[in-house]
Scaffold this motif. Structure first.
Motif, PDB file in Angstrom:
ATOM      1  N   GLU A 260     -24.041 -18.351  55.046  1.00 37.03           N
ATOM      2  CA  GLU A 260     -25.189 -17.542  54.640  1.00 37.03           C
ATOM      3  C   GLU A 260     -24.711 -16.309  53.886  1.00 37.03           C
ATOM      4  OE1 GLU A 260     -28.400 -18.042  54.930  1.00 37.03           O
ATOM      5  OE2 GLU A 260     -28.326 -19.899  56.093  1.00 37.03           O
ATOM      6  N   TRP A 261     -25.289 -16.115  52.702  1.00 35.92           N
ATOM      7  CA  TRP A 261     -24.903 -14.946  51.916  1.00 35.92           C
ATOM      8  C   TRP A 261     -26.108 -14.474  51.092  1.00 35.92           C
ATOM      9  CZ3 TRP A 261     -23.984 -13.189  46.823  1.00 35.92           C
ATOM     10  CH2 TRP A 261     -23.264 -11.983  46.757  1.00 35.92           C
ATOM     11  N   PRO A 262     -27.058 -13.826  51.772  1.00 32.04           N
ATOM     12  CA  PRO A 262     -28.229 -13.313  51.054  1.00 32.04           C
ATOM     13  C   PRO A 262     -27.852 -12.111  50.221  1.00 32.04           C
ATOM     14  CG  PRO A 262     -28.290 -12.622  53.338  1.00 32.04           C
ATOM     15  CD  PRO A 262     -27.106 -13.543  53.209  1.00 32.04           C
ATOM     16  N   ALA A 263     -28.334 -12.039  49.007  1.00 33.60           N
ATOM     17  CA  ALA A 263     -28.048 -10.903  48.117  1.00 33.60           C
ATOM     18  C   ALA A 263     -29.311 -10.515  47.376  1.00 33.60           C
ATOM     19  CB  ALA A 263     -26.935 -11.253  47.131  1.00 33.60           C
ATOM     20  N   TRP A 264     -29.388  -9.247  47.025  1.00 34.33           N
ATOM     21  CA  TRP A 264     -30.559  -8.754  46.309  1.00 34.33           C
ATOM     22  C   TRP A 264     -30.732  -9.509  44.991  1.00 34.33           C
ATOM     23  CZ3 TRP A 264     -31.385  -6.334  41.588  1.00 34.33           C
ATOM     24  CH2 TRP A 264     -32.643  -5.761  41.401  1.00 34.33           C
ATOM     25  N   GLY A 265     -31.927 -10.002  44.743  1.00 36.96           N
ATOM     26  CA  GLY A 265     -32.202 -10.717  43.500  1.00 36.96           C
ATOM     27  C   GLY A 265     -31.868 -12.197  43.553  1.00 36.96           C
ATOM     28  N   ASN A 266     -31.263 -12.652  44.678  1.00 34.76           N
ATOM     29  CA  ASN A 266     -30.908 -14.070  44.853  1.00 34.76           C
ATOM     30  C   ASN A 266     -30.159 -14.659  43.660  1.00 34.76           C
ATOM     31  OD1 ASN A 266     -32.240 -14.248  47.406  1.00 34.76           O
ATOM     32  ND2 ASN A 266     -34.204 -14.354  46.315  1.00 34.76           N
ATOM     33  N   PRO A 267     -29.063 -14.055  43.232  1.00 30.95           N
ATOM     34  CA  PRO A 267     -28.299 -14.616  42.101  1.00 30.95           C
ATOM     35  C   PRO A 267     -27.621 -15.918  42.506  1.00 30.95           C
ATOM     36  CG  PRO A 267     -27.074 -12.844  43.131  1.00 30.95           C
ATOM     37  CD  PRO A 267     -28.412 -12.864  43.811  1.00 30.95           C
ATOM     38  N   GLU A 268     -27.341 -16.748  41.527  1.00 35.33           N
ATOM     39  CA  GLU A 268     -26.637 -17.999  41.765  1.00 35.33           C
ATOM     40  C   GLU A 268     -25.575 -18.190  40.692  1.00 35.33           C
ATOM     41  OE1 GLU A 268     -29.376 -21.256  42.081  1.00 35.33           O
ATOM     42  OE2 GLU A 268     -30.106 -20.609  44.059  1.00 35.33           O
ATOM     43  N   GLY A 269     -24.553 -18.978  41.028  1.00 31.17           N
ATOM     44  CA  GLY A 269     -23.523 -19.270  40.047  1.00 31.17           C
ATOM     45  C   GLY A 269     -22.150 -19.379  40.674  1.00 31.17           C
ATOM     46  N   PRO A 270     -21.130 -19.660  39.861  1.00 30.19           N
ATOM     47  CA  PRO A 270     -19.756 -19.775  40.370  1.00 30.19           C
ATOM     48  C   PRO A 270     -19.232 -18.419  40.847  1.00 30.19           C
ATOM     49  CG  PRO A 270     -19.785 -19.910  37.977  1.00 30.19           C
ATOM     50  CD  PRO A 270     -21.212 -19.929  38.412  1.00 30.19           C
ATOM     51  N   VAL A 271     -18.498 -18.447  41.960  1.00 31.70           N
ATOM     52  CA  VAL A 271     -18.014 -17.210  42.570  1.00 31.70           C
ATOM     53  C   VAL A 271     -16.576 -17.371  43.032  1.00 31.70           C
ATOM     54  CG1 VAL A 271     -20.281 -16.428  43.376  1.00 31.70           C
ATOM     55  CG2 VAL A 271     -18.891 -17.922  44.834  1.00 31.70           C
ATOM     56  N   ARG A 272     -15.955 -16.228  43.288  1.00 33.57           N
ATOM     57  CA  ARG A 272     -14.683 -16.173  43.986  1.00 33.57           C
ATOM     58  C   ARG A 272     -14.954 -15.524  45.334  1.00 33.57           C
ATOM     59  NH1 ARG A 272     -13.364 -15.337  38.606  1.00 33.57           N
ATOM     60  NH2 ARG A 272     -13.929 -13.140  38.759  1.00 33.57           N
ATOM     61  N   VAL A 273     -14.503 -16.164  46.389  1.00 32.28           N
ATOM     62  CA  VAL A 273     -14.750 -15.699  47.746  1.00 32.28           C
ATOM     63  C   VAL A 273     -13.425 -15.242  48.358  1.00 32.28           C
ATOM     64  CG1 VAL A 273     -15.619 -16.307  50.032  1.00 32.28           C
ATOM     65  CG2 VAL A 273     -16.670 -17.322  47.991  1.00 32.28           C
ATOM     66  N   PHE A 274     -13.414 -14.040  48.908  1.00 30.88           N
ATOM     67  CA  PHE A 274     -12.214 -13.464  49.506  1.00 30.88           C
ATOM     68  C   PHE A 274     -12.431 -13.302  51.010  1.00 30.88           C
ATOM     69  CE2 PHE A 274     -12.264 -12.174  45.115  1.00 30.88           C
ATOM     70  CZ  PHE A 274     -10.939 -12.278  44.706  1.00 30.88           C
ATOM     71  N   VAL A 275     -11.453 -13.735  51.774  1.00 26.84           N
ATOM     72  CA  VAL A 275     -11.503 -13.594  53.238  1.00 26.84           C
ATOM     73  C   VAL A 275     -10.143 -13.094  53.713  1.00 26.84           C
ATOM     74  CG1 VAL A 275     -12.065 -14.664  55.440  1.00 26.84           C
ATOM     75  CG2 VAL A 275     -13.039 -15.610  53.323  1.00 26.84           C
ATOM     76  N   ARG A 276     -10.140 -11.964  54.419  1.00 23.70           N
ATOM     77  CA  ARG A 276      -8.884 -11.450  54.955  1.00 23.70           C
ATOM     78  C   ARG A 276      -8.458 -12.298  56.158  1.00 23.70           C
ATOM     79  NH1 ARG A 276      -7.549  -7.238  52.117  1.00 23.70           N
ATOM     80  NH2 ARG A 276      -9.139  -5.825  51.264  1.00 23.70           N
ATOM     81  N   PRO A 277      -7.154 -12.413  56.390  1.00 20.82           N
ATOM     82  CA  PRO A 277      -6.679 -13.258  57.494  1.00 20.82           C
ATOM     83  C   PRO A 277      -7.302 -12.928  58.845  1.00 20.82           C
ATOM     84  CG  PRO A 277      -4.847 -12.676  56.076  1.00 20.82           C
ATOM     85  CD  PRO A 277      -6.030 -11.888  55.582  1.00 20.82           C
ATOM     86  N   HIS A 278      -7.508 -11.624  59.128  1.00 22.33           N
ATOM     87  CA  HIS A 278      -8.073 -11.252  60.428  1.00 22.33           C
ATOM     88  C   HIS A 278      -9.580 -11.477  60.499  1.00 22.33           C
ATOM     89  CE1 HIS A 278      -8.473  -7.447  58.068  1.00 22.33           C
ATOM     90  NE2 HIS A 278      -9.638  -7.424  58.659  1.00 22.33           N
ATOM     91  N   ASP A 279     -10.197 -11.846  59.362  1.00 20.57           N
ATOM     92  CA  ASP A 279     -11.631 -12.137  59.351  1.00 20.57           C
ATOM     93  C   ASP A 279     -11.926 -13.614  59.566  1.00 20.57           C
ATOM     94  OD1 ASP A 279     -12.689  -9.570  59.110  1.00 20.57           O
ATOM     95  OD2 ASP A 279     -12.380  -9.532  56.939  1.00 20.57           O
ATOM     96  N   PHE A 280     -10.945 -14.364  60.041  1.00 14.49           N
ATOM     97  CA  PHE A 280     -11.143 -15.752  60.465  1.00 14.49           C
ATOM     98  C   PHE A 280     -11.068 -15.836  61.984  1.00 14.49           C
ATOM     99  CE2 PHE A 280      -9.465 -17.153  56.175  1.00 14.49           C
ATOM    100  CZ  PHE A 280     -10.591 -17.876  55.798  1.00 14.49           C
TER     101      PHE A 280
END
Length: 354
Positions: A260-280
């Protein structure tokens, strides 16, 4: 004393060291200029100090809404990376130097100079070493002498260029704590340059992240780490895992899962997703949480956290960090099959950031 940098540009030949940089440092703040080599942080510090000047007509520096003083002003104390102590002078004479070279009408009498130097040596915890020469001191002691010398002229602003860069890790950590306490006791407006993220996070009230002569983001350590404004800030501030995916219908799809990733304006499209090791987080069985399956390849369990490298079914290698208690409860070994769940993600679209 407030420091305001207004639209400063500085070039060296064809190289642009600073490109329209603006910055406000509030009275009493301890601000870190953080960035990789060549980002412009030292040039900015030297311009604030008056050791460099902006390109003609390309910005200005103000102290309390007045033009910044020239280099050597008693309003500015500067601590160099490699101490710049006079090798032929004792500790006492090094600290007293800035006072002795003041113009006669503002130079304190000898008795006052001695009193001030002795107070400063006590402040930086170097009592009893006044008669030694720099070669007879440790690196941490030399750095404290350099700081005492900068403070001797009772500056309104203290500037430090990579103050702990030449020291080993343990001494750096000790001096960081000491300098933080000292700063809050004397309440100087201070700016320091560093490329060490941990140093900036531990010391600074505010962090200015620089890249290629511009400011990428500025804010409290918490703000720049947890709410990075750009991909550069995410990548620069610690280790991070990168996934390529897509946002559709309020969800970020990456790594064979949808989060789930709600964002203002509900944009769509290709993205880069970053996750820090301690956020798993890790589980041995699939749960209702979004997750991807992976095999544990490497385990490094020495230290307060356990670092793991896992190979996802999608073929991506992912770095994960969990605490020791969680690791022991899962009884993970090399080769274990696990389910990896993100607790927090940072999403940036291919052409702009959210």
């Amino acid at each position: 004393m407030t420091i305001e940098v207004r639209g400063v540009t500085k070039t060296f030949g064809r190289f642009t060291a600073l490109d329209g940089v603006s910055l406000l440092v509030h009275t009493g703040d301890l601000v870190a200029l953080l960035g990789p080599s060549g980002s412009g942080k030292t040039t900015l510090l030297r311009i604030i100090a008056g050791l460099e000047i902006p390109d003609p007509g390309e910005g200005s520096v103000l102290f309390e809404d007045k033009d910044a003083p020239d280099a050597g002003s008693p309003r500015v104390g500067f601590v160099f990376q490699h101490y710049a102590l006079f090798r032929h002078m004792t500790v006492f004479d090094n600290v007293a130097f800035g006072l002795r070279v003041l113009r006669r009408r503002v130079r304190p009498p000898r008795v006052e100079i001695r009193r001030r130097v002795e107070e400063l040596l006590a402040l930086v915890q170097l009592e009893g070493l006044a008669g030694r020469f720099p070669s007879q001191l440790s690196g941490g002691q030399r750095q404290r002498v350099a700081l005492a010398r900068a403070l001797a002229i009772q500056p309104k602003v203290l500037l430090l260029d990579e103050p702990f860069g030449a020291l080993d890790a343990k001494v750096r950590q000790e001096l960081r704590r000491w300098l933080k306490g000292l700063h809050h006791r004397i309440q100087l407006t201070s700016v320091f340059v560093t490329h060490d993220q941990e140093e900036a996070m531990e010391l600074a009230d505010r962090i200015v992240v620089m890249n290629a002569g511009r400011i990428e983001q500025q804010g409290t350590p918490d703000e720049v780490f947890h709410r990075p404004a750009t991909e550069f800030v995410v990548n620069f501030l610690g280790q991070v895992n990168l996934f390529h995916g897509r946002v559709e219908a309020g969800k970020a799809h990456f790594g064979n899962m949808a989060v789930e990733w709600p964002a203002w304006g509900n944009p769509e499209g290709p993205v880069r997703v970053f996750v820090r090791p301690h956020d798993f987080d890790l589980d041995l069985l699939a749960s209702r949480r979004p997750s991807f399956r992976a095999k544990v390849e490497r385990i490094h369990s020495a230290g307060p956290v356990v670092k793991l490298q896992v190979l996802a079914d999608s073929g991506e290698r992912v770095d994960v960090e969990i605490d020791q208690d969680r690791f022991k409860s899962l009884r993970i070994v090399s080769g274990s099959q696990v389910y990896v769940s993100p607790k927090e993600i940072k999403v940036f679209f291919e052409d702009y950031s959210i």
